[in-house]
Design an enzyme around this catalytic site. Structure first.
Site, short mmCIF file in Angstrom:
data_model
loop_
_atom_site.label_atom_id
_atom_site.label_comp_id
_atom_site.label_asym_id
_atom_site.label_seq_id
_atom_site.Cartn_x
_atom_site.Cartn_y
_atom_site.Cartn_z
N THR A 150 0.73 -1.49 -0.43
CA THR A 150 0.23 -0.05 -0.29
C THR A 150 0.68 1.64 0.13
O THR A 150 0.50 2.10 -0.96
CB THR A 150 -1.13 -0.08 1.13
N MET A 159 10.95 -6.66 4.13
CA MET A 159 10.72 -6.80 5.87
C MET A 159 12.51 -7.49 6.71
O MET A 159 12.67 -7.88 7.42
CB MET A 159 9.48 -7.35 6.37
N ASN A 184 13.37 4.61 4.77
CA ASN A 184 12.04 3.36 5.31
C ASN A 184 11.14 4.05 5.80
O ASN A 184 11.18 5.40 6.47
CB ASN A 184 13.05 2.72 6.19
N HIS A 201 8.58 4.02 8.82
CA HIS A 201 8.13 2.76 9.90
C HIS A 201 6.63 3.40 10.60
O HIS A 201 6.50 3.95 11.00
CB HIS A 201 9.57 3.08 10.48
#
Ligand code: GAR
Length: 208
Positions: free
Chosen positions: A13, A91, A108, A110
């Site tokens: 997504t 991941m 990244n 998070h």
């Protein structure tokens, strides 16, 4: 134009948010040139295909250890001429082979307000389970540069979301994705691609 390579492992997504931003002209001078998945079954691969973006599978299970996987990833990123590498629900923790080759060129997203609920073992729904266990009233998302320290690199953007009393990990995850991740990830990519970020002493400075 800056070549953006997006790393994924699952639903994608966040990749979709980047694709939508690109379509609306919100990625500045960047364009998504390839998507690399650690998982051959990731739905994110379908999203790439639906949008005519090159999709590559680098299956984590086909490599004996992180070192050999990281070397293969570094070589693929170099051959794709990546200017920016975006972890969007990726991941696997890559080692310094990649972080060193792409220093301050990897970001990244998070799903928490770092330094809460982050580091090894905190990924996906697990992050929201821990936030609910602790009873925090506010959580959110963070976009940061990737370094060899898991979730430890310079923070670029953060956005908070309220935690509701009756939240489940799934409802909290959804609110944080919609209200936080899908907004700050494309924004951070745009800032990077337009040359508006600089890093000093492990801190990110934004020049808009
Ligand atoms: C997202 O919430 C992302 O922040 C998280 O996994 C989800 C992936 O969703 N990433 C991590 O936890 C990394 N430590 P998506 O595949 O639909 O973008």
């Amino acid at each position: 134009m800056k070549n953006i390579v997006v790393l994924v492992s699952g639903g994608g997504t966040n990749l979709q948010a980047l694709i939508d931003a690109q379509k609306d002209g919100r990625l500045g001078s960047g364009r998504i040139t390839a998507v690399i998945s650690s998982n051959p079954d990731a739905y994110a691969l379908k999203r790439a295909e639906n949008n005519s973006i090159k999709a590559i599978v680098l299956n984590r299970r086909e490599f004996p250890d992180i070192r050999t996987y990281s070397e293969a990833m570094r070589d693929t990123l170099i051959s794709e001429k990546a200017d920016l590498v975006v972890y969007a629900g990726f991941m696997t923790i890559l080692d310094e082979t990649v972080c060193g080759a792409f220093e301050n060129k990897m970001i990244n997203v998070h799903p928490s307000l770092i330094p809460s609920f982050c580091g090894k073992g905190y990924y996906g729904l697990k992050v929201h389970e821990e936030a609910l266990k602790k009873g925090v009233k506010v959580s959110g998302a963070t976009v940061h540069f990737v370094t060899a320290e898991c979730d430890g690199g310079p923070i670029i953007l953060q956005k908070a979301a309220e935690v509701m009393q009756d939240d489940t990990p799934e409802t909290l995850q959804r609110r944080i994705m919609e209200n936080c991740e899908w907004k700050i990830l494309p924004k951070a990519v745009q800032l990077f691609c337009d040359g508006k970020l600089s890093v000093r002493d492990n801190k990110t400075y934004i020049y808009e």
